[in-house]
Design an enzyme around this catalytic site. Structure first.
Site, PDB file in Angstrom:
ATOM      1  N   SER A   1       0.875  -1.170   0.000  1.00  0.00           N
ATOM      2  CA  SER A   1       0.000   0.000   0.000  1.00  0.00           C
ATOM      3  C   SER A   1       0.911   1.218   0.000  1.00  0.00           C
ATOM      4  O   SER A   1       2.130   1.089   0.046  1.00  0.00           O
ATOM      5  CB  SER A   1      -0.872   0.013   1.257  1.00  0.00           C
ATOM      6  OG  SER A   1      -0.034   0.197   2.378  1.00  0.00           O
ATOM      7  N   LYS A   2       0.312   2.364  -0.018  1.00  0.00           N
ATOM      8  CA  LYS A   2       1.095   3.606  -0.036  1.00  0.00           C
ATOM      9  C   LYS A   2       2.106   3.632   1.110  1.00  0.00           C
ATOM     10  O   LYS A   2       3.217   4.094   0.979  1.00  0.00           O
ATOM     11  CB  LYS A   2       0.143   4.796   0.090  1.00  0.00           C
ATOM     12  CG  LYS A   2      -0.015   5.490  -1.242  1.00  0.00           C
ATOM     13  CD  LYS A   2      -0.400   6.906  -1.081  1.00  0.00           C
ATOM     14  CE  LYS A   2       0.397   7.703  -2.073  1.00  0.00           C
ATOM     15  NZ  LYS A   2       0.027   8.217  -3.153  1.00  0.00           N
ATOM     16  N   ARG A   3       1.680   3.103   2.241  1.00  0.00           N
ATOM     17  CA  ARG A   3       2.494   3.161   3.463  1.00  0.00           C
ATOM     18  C   ARG A   3       3.793   2.352   3.333  1.00  0.00           C
ATOM     19  O   ARG A   3       4.826   2.738   3.846  1.00  0.00           O
ATOM     20  CB  ARG A   3       1.639   2.633   4.615  1.00  0.00           C
ATOM     21  CG  ARG A   3       2.032   3.066   5.993  1.00  0.00           C
ATOM     22  CD  ARG A   3       1.044   2.514   7.009  1.00  0.00           C
ATOM     23  NE  ARG A   3       0.424   1.262   6.539  1.00  0.00           N
ATOM     24  CZ  ARG A   3       0.987   0.084   6.626  1.00  0.00           C
ATOM     25  NH1 ARG A   3       2.175  -0.043   7.146  1.00  0.00           N
ATOM     26  NH2 ARG A   3       0.354  -0.996   6.180  1.00  0.00           N
ATOM     27  N   ASN A   4       3.716   1.195   2.662  1.00  0.00           N
ATOM     28  CA  ASN A   4       4.928   0.367   2.628  1.00  0.00           C
ATOM     29  C   ASN A   4       5.553   0.253   1.227  1.00  0.00           C
ATOM     30  O   ASN A   4       6.182  -0.733   0.917  1.00  0.00           O
ATOM     31  CB  ASN A   4       4.671  -1.010   3.261  1.00  0.00           C
ATOM     32  CG  ASN A   4       3.501  -1.714   2.608  1.00  0.00           C
ATOM     33  OD1 ASN A   4       3.002  -1.273   1.585  1.00  0.00           O
ATOM     34  ND2 ASN A   4       3.064  -2.816   3.184  1.00  0.00           N
TER      35      ASN A   4
END
Ligand code: GLU
Length: 472
Positions: A245-248
Site C-alpha cells: 500500500s502507499k504506506r509500505n
C-alpha cells in the site's frame, strides 16, 4: 509458442508499482517468445476515471522502455462492439435484461446478509416473459444486461501458468452484469471481448483477479470461443508482509522517477518480485531479461517489496554508468546542474558516483562543490590534532600548493594528490590528522565529504586555494 500479451490498466488512478510489474512480465513473456506486447486502456468505468491517468501510463511505459506493439486499444472507443456481442448473448439466452432498481437490489442484499445467505442477485428478471421485457423496454426503463450463469458445468477449472490447476465452483457466482445501465460494458465483459478480438493467448495479471476468471471463462464458452491461458502472478507485499500500500512502498511510478531511480534499475528490481532466474545472477538488462525470463519461473509465494534492495540495485546501475552518461542523466533529472562548467561537473560526478544511490542524492552532496557552506572553524581541528598543529598543516599545504602552477595541478591524479599530501605531512614532521582532516574540511566545509585528494582534484587550483585561504 509466441505469446501475444497485453497490459490492460484501468485509468482509475496513477500507474503503481504492481501494475508496472505486470506490464514488465507481459512485455518479457511476449518479447522472449517473439510474440507481441499490446497495450489496452480499460477505461469503461467512467465514474472512477482519473484525469491524467492515461497520459501517466504512456509516459511511464516510455520511461521504462517497455514499448508496445501495434495500436493502443481504448475500450471507450469500442462501446458498440461490446453491445453487438451482448445482443448475440441475449439471442441465445445466455444473457438477459434486468430492470431491478438499485433500491430493490440493496434491500435484497441486506436481507440475504441478515439471513446468512450469499448476497447474489435472485434472478427476478430472468423470469420476466418476453412481453413483460418488451413492455419495460418500451417504457424506456433503465436496465442492465446480466450474464446467466448456466447450471452446468458446476465447476470452472483451468491450468494456471503460475498457480497450477485452479477449480472454482460456479454455484455462488451471481448473474453478473455485462452491460451497465449507461450502455457501457463492465470490466468482466469488455475484458473477454477484447482479449478475444486482440488474439491474446496469454493473460498475465495479479492474483486478485482469480475470482473473476471463472466468469470470464463462462463468457468465452457462451460465445463459443477458446479462452487464453492465464497466469495469475503473486501479490506484492511490503516488508511487513502486508499487501503493498502507499504506506509500505506502493507509490506511483512517477514518484520513483522523481526520487531519482533509474528505469533500468527499477525494472531489474521489479522482475524479481515473483520471478527468479534460478541462478545467483542478479543484474539483468532488459534485453538480457527478454532471453532469461520464463513464466514457468514465477513463484506462487507473495513477493516482498524491499526498498533497500531497490536502493542497492540503483546504486549498482549508477556505478555502472560512464561519467559522461551519469552526468547526462543527472542533468536530465535536474536541469539546474547544466549551469555548471561541464568539466567541473564531470569531476564532481567522478568523485561522488560511488556515494550516491539515487540521482536525487547528488544535488545535496554536490552543493558544497558549487558553494562552500559556512562552517564553524573549530571543526577544522581533528580530535587527534591540536589547533596549532592544524594551522601548521594548513599553512604547509597552502604553501606547497601555491608552488604548483595550473598545468602541474591538472596533471595530478587523485592518487598523486594523496602522495602529495603524505609528502607534506612527512616534510613538516606533522601527522595525517594535522593535514588530511583540516584540508578536507577546508575544501568541503563539511565534517563528512570526499577525501582531500579527491576534493583537490575536483575543485581545481583556483577554488581550492581560495577555500584554503579562507581558513586563515
Ligand atoms: N483493468 C484491469 C486492471 O486494471 C486488468 C485486469 C486484467 O489484466 O485482466 O488491473
Amino acid at each position: 509458442m509466441e505469446y501475444r500479451t497485453r497490459f490492460a490498466p484501468s485509468p482509475t488512478g496513477m500507474l503503481h508499482i504492481g501494475g508496472v510489474r505486470t506490464a514488465l512480465f507481459d512485455y518479457l513473456a511476449a518479447k522472449g517468445s517473439d510474440g507481441e506486447f499490446n497495450l489496452r486502456i480499460e477505461d469503461t468505468d467512467r465514474e472512477r476515471f482519473v484525469e491524467g491517468a492515461v497520459e501517466a501510463i504512456h509516459e511511464g511505459l516510455k520511461w521504462l522502455g517497455l514499448n508496445y506493439d501495434g495500436e493502443v486499444i481504448s475500450q471507450s472507443d469500442r462501446v458498440p462492439l461490446y453491445q453487438s456481442y451482448v445482443y448475440s448473448l441475449l439471442k441465445t439466452g445466455a444473457a438477459y435484461r434486468c430492470f431491478c432498481s438499485q433500491e430493490r437490489l440493496s434491500q435484497l442484499k441486506e436481507k440475504q446478509i441478515a439471513d446468512k445467505l450469499p448476497p447474489v442477485y435472485d434472478r427476478k428478471c430472468l423470469k420476466l416473459s418476453p412481453d413483460e421485457v418488451a413492455e419495460f423496454e418500451k417504457s424506456g426503463a433503465q436496465h442492465v444486461i446480466r450474464f446467466r450463469i448456466p447450471p452446468n458445468p458446476t465447476e470452472i477449472s483451468w491450468n494456471d501458468k503460475v498457480r497450477g490447476k485452479i477449480a472454482i465452483p460456479t454455484r455462488p457466482l451471481e448473474d453478473f452484469i455485462l452491460i451497465k445501465s449507461d450502455g457501457w460494458p463492465t470490466y468482466n465483459f469488455a475484458n473477454v471481448i477484447d482479449d478475444h478480438e486482440m488474439n491474446i493467448n496469454l493473460v498475465i495479471r495479479g492474483d486478485e483477479f482469480v475470482p473473476s476468471t471463472p466468469k470470464h471463462i463462462l463468457v468465452y464458452k457462451a460465445l463459443g470461443w477458446k479462452h487464453p491461458e492465464f497466469a495469475h502472478v503473486p501479490v506484492i507485499v511490503g516488508s511487513d508482509m502486508k499487501k503493498l500500500s502507499k504506506r509500505n512502498g506502493d507509490t506511483a511510478l512517477t514518484e520513483y522517477k522523481e526520487n531519482g531511480y533509474l528505469p533500468e534499475a527499477l525494472l531489474n528490481f521489479l522482475v524479481f518480485l515473483g520471478w527468479n532466474p534460478g541462478t545467483t545472477e542478479e543484474i539483468f538488462t532488459l534485453p538480457e531479461l527478454e532471453k532469461a525470463f520464463g513464466i514457468n519461473r514465477i513463484g506462487r509465494a507473495p513477493a516482498v517489496f524491499d526498498v533497500e534492495r531497490l536502493n542497492y540495485l540503483n546504486g549498482v546501475y549508477i556505478r555502472n554508468l560512464t561519467v559522461p552518461e551519469l552526468t547526462d542523466r543527472l542533468i536530465a533529472f535536474d536541469s539546474s546542474l547544466d549551469k555548471h562548467e561541464r568539466g567541473l561537473l564531470e569531476r564532481v560526478v567522478t568523485v561522488e558516483q560511488t556515494r550516491i544511490k539515487t540521482l536525487a542524492e547528488f544535488g545535496e552532496i554536490a552543493a558544497s562543490y558549487w558553494q562552500i557552506p559556512t562552517y564553524r572553524p573549530d571543526i577544522l581541528v581533528f580530535k587527534k590534532s591540536t589547533p596549532e598543529a592544524t594551522q601548521k598543516g594548513l599553512g604547509a599545504i597552502s604553501e606547497a600548493l601555491n608552488a604548483l602552477n595550473s598545468t602541474a595541478w591538472t596533471a595530478k591524479t587523485v592518487e598523486e594528490w594523496n602522495e602529495f599530501l603524505t609528502e607534506v605531512v612527512s616534510a613538516n614532521s606533522l601527522t595525517n590528522a594535522d593535514v588530511f582532516w583540516p584540508v578536507r574540511v577546508a575544501l568541503s566545509g563539511c565534517e563528512k565529504s570526499a577525501s582531500p585528494a579527491e576534493l583537490l582534484w575536483a575543485l581545481g587550483r583556483e577554488e581550492s586555494l581560495k577555500r584554503l585561504g579562507a581558513t586563515k
